[in-house]
Design an enzyme around this catalytic site. Structure first.
Site, PDB file in Angstrom:
ATOM      1  N   HIS A 143       6.367  20.987  81.449  1.00  0.00           N
ATOM      2  CA  HIS A 143       5.278  21.119  80.479  1.00  0.00           C
ATOM      3  C   HIS A 143       5.802  20.852  79.073  1.00  0.00           C
ATOM      4  CE1 HIS A 143       4.036  23.461  83.979  1.00  0.00           C
ATOM      5  NE2 HIS A 143       2.788  23.246  83.599  1.00  0.00           N
ATOM      6  N   LYS A 170       5.004  17.441  88.976  1.00  0.00           N
ATOM      7  CA  LYS A 170       3.970  17.794  88.006  1.00  0.00           C
ATOM      8  C   LYS A 170       4.516  17.576  86.603  1.00  0.00           C
ATOM      9  CE  LYS A 170       0.996  21.358  86.053  1.00  0.00           C
ATOM     10  NZ  LYS A 170       0.683  22.794  85.921  1.00  0.00           N
ATOM     11  N   LYS A 317     -18.843   4.032  63.565  1.00  0.00           N
ATOM     12  CA  LYS A 317     -19.864   3.000  63.751  1.00  0.00           C
ATOM     13  C   LYS A 317     -19.632   1.768  62.877  1.00  0.00           C
ATOM     14  CE  LYS A 317     -23.487   6.205  65.200  1.00  0.00           C
ATOM     15  NZ  LYS A 317     -24.852   6.686  65.002  1.00  0.00           N
ATOM     16  N   ASP A 354     -29.474   2.557  67.551  1.00  0.00           N
ATOM     17  CA  ASP A 354     -29.892   3.689  66.717  1.00  0.00           C
ATOM     18  C   ASP A 354     -31.194   3.416  65.986  1.00  0.00           C
ATOM     19  OD1 ASP A 354     -27.903   5.568  67.197  1.00  0.00           O
ATOM     20  OD2 ASP A 354     -26.606   4.852  65.582  1.00  0.00           O
TER      21      ASP A 354
END
Length: 532
Positions: A143, A170, A317, A354
């Site tokens: 981890h 893992k 955007k 939009d």
């Protein structure tokens, strides 16, 4: 493993490798054994494949007293037993030997999986001295709570874990940006090709997609919490969302990936809406939230045709116009893209749904409550004040002008308001100036900023006193459904139009771009109204 591999190349053909289904594991994190057993039963009822027993979470844990009860057969689910020390992100603070003894006992009692950390894996193997039962799979885990290492470093880490004799590898890392997840996908595909079972996940919000998309790339399992608040790692989704929202059981190597690109993006209802709509037409696709800092970097990293289309929201955007190879003329005129499609040749095409979504919602709101002329837009000749000069503001300003409205732009930063005002041929104001702006009665107000969005629900872009000059008020914010702006506007007698209407209508337009099919209108409307 090739260091230069990119996500454009990481998806193997479906038939290339025999694949097992990715398992769904629910962590049991209760403080008492009886409650932990109840959590396992609840996980089974949800449809989980196995439960992780987090022994380090148990208060006053006594292995010889508690493990026989937790692992008693018949069990509702197979058990993954983890006894995580504090130095690896868990809660156990004692010596290794008592912990090893508890894990060995779990194996002897029939636990199907046991997790041990890479740092002490060799030590644990010596402690076990070959006594691991055949029916128990050993997961050796690493981890990293700081970052996601380079592809080369991950390959070295993989080899180190394999060298311990692990049955399952893992690797859990942390994303500092969403492109970090691509390196984990590379590792998953590499292991899939080599038939090495691996759990590969990336923690925190920017790594969220690793938890949903791991079945596409061949991950052995993914974790889903029993409910919100019971996560065992940062930004872990609930098992219910993985099953019901993301349809994780159906995700495979050929599943197309769509999603919403934004920052923030966690509030978005788009995954709920689009995933259910995809399911209704039988499309093999999944729609996920992409928390993106750098749009160009994201699009160039996730360049595979499997990443087939994107919704684009605040603040990307306008940047999306520059990032697309082709832009629809209307979107180019607006200067904002909210929908990106990746064509089979890899080219990105930008659209804007939009402006139609918002303008039609406002028009219908006016027609439903105010007398209008049947042949012209109810916006024609009206004074239309747009708050905000970003992508949504540009779309509303463009749409209103096209309908014959007289458009005024108001923005916190005057220079931005002036820039958009010059583009559409209308005056510009600051938000402070807007407070005292009422040249006429019956004006229309459209908020396109994030002011008032959850969690800042007590904020509003304009005072209640100033709202008295408006006959119609629209708010693009739809979380919460009734913003403070809309509530106060209604109290002043204005016709109010919710951002949900714009959201539903622009989403229908996006669905049609994504799929080439007509949007399931009533279904999508029902989903949004039911889930908000």
């Amino acid at each position: 493993m090739a260091a230069a591999m990119s996500v454009s190349a990481v998806v193997p053909p479906a038939a290339a490798v025999a694949r097992a289904r990715t398992l769904l594991c629910v962590p049991a994190t209760a403080r008492a054994p009886r409650e932990m057993a109840a959590e396992v039963a609840a996980a089974a009822a949800l449809g989980a494949d196995l439960a992780e027993l987090r022994l380090d979470r148990l208060a006053g844990f006594a292995p010889r007293r508690d493990l026989p009860a937790l692992l008693a057969k018949p069990r509702t689910l197979p058990a993954l037993v983890t006894y995580r020390p504090k130095w690896e992100g868990g809660e156990y603070e004692g010596d290794d030997e008592p912990r090893f003894e508890a894990l060995q006992l779990a194996m002897e009692l029939g636990a199907e999986y046991v997790d041990i950390e890479l740092k002490v894996a060799d030590k644990f193997m010596k402690f076990m001295s070959g006594k691991k039962p055949e029916n128990c799979k050993l997961i050796v885990s690493s981890h990293n709570y700081d970052n996601t290492p380079s592809a080369e470093e991950l390959a070295i880490l993989l080899a180190q874990i394999q060298a311990t004799g692990a049955d399952i590898v893992k690797i859990a890392t942390t994303a500092t940006e969403i492109v970090d997840v691509s390196r984990m996908f590379e590792i998953l595909v590499h292991c899939q090709e080599k038939q090495v079972p691996i759990i590969g996940l990336v923690m925190n919000d920017r790594g969220f997609i690793s938890r949903v998309l791991c079945p596409k790339f061949g991950g052995y399992l993914t974790f889903g919490s029993l409910e919100k608040g019971k996560e065992s790692a940062p930004s872990q989704p609930t098992a219910a969302d993985l099953i019901n929202v993301y349809n994780i059981r159906q995700i495979g190597p050929d599943t197309k990936v769509f999603g919403i690109i934004g920052n923030p993006v966690g509030h978005s209802k788009s995954p709920v809406l689009h995933n259910e709509a995809f399911r209704s037409v039988g499309l093999n696709a999944v729609y996920v939230p992409f928390l993106v800092d750098d749009l160009a970097k994201f699009l160039s990293t996730y360049s595979s045709p499997h990443f087939a289309g994107f919704s684009c929201t605040i603040p990307h955007k306008e940047a999306a116009v520059r990032c697309c190879d082709e832009v629809d003329p209307i979107a180019r005129d607006i200067g904002a893209v909210n929908t990106i499609i990746r064509k089979p040749d890899g080219k990105l095409v930008g659209y804007n749904t939009d402006y139609v979504g918002a303008i039609s919602a406002i028009e219908d709101g006016i027609r439903a409550t105010q007398p209008t002329h049947s042949t012209t837009s109810p916006l024609a000749g009206r004074l239309f004040v747009v708050i905000g000069a970003g992508g949504a503001g540009k779309a509303l300003a463009y749409g209103a002008k096209e309908k014959g409205a007289r458009v005024v732009i108001a923005n916190r930063t005057f220079a931005r308001a002036q820039e958009l005002g010059n583009l559409i041929g209308g005056p510009a104001l600051t938000l402070t100036e807007l407070e005292n702006y009422h040249p006429e009665e019956g004006m229309i107000l459209a908020n396109t900023t994030a002011i008032g969005m959850h969690p800042n629900v007590n904020e509003t872009p304009l005072s209640k006193q100033a709202l008295k000059s408006y006959a119609v008020v629209f708010d693009a914010v739809y979380t919460p459904k009734e913003t403070r702006l809309l509530r106060e506007a209604a109290e002043c007698g204005a016709t109010v139009v919710s951002g949900l209407e714009m959201f539903i209508r622009q989403a229908m337009g996006q669905f049609e771009h994504f799929t080439g099919m007509p949007a399931p209108d009533s279904l999508m409307r029902d989903i949004v109204l039911r889930k908000t």
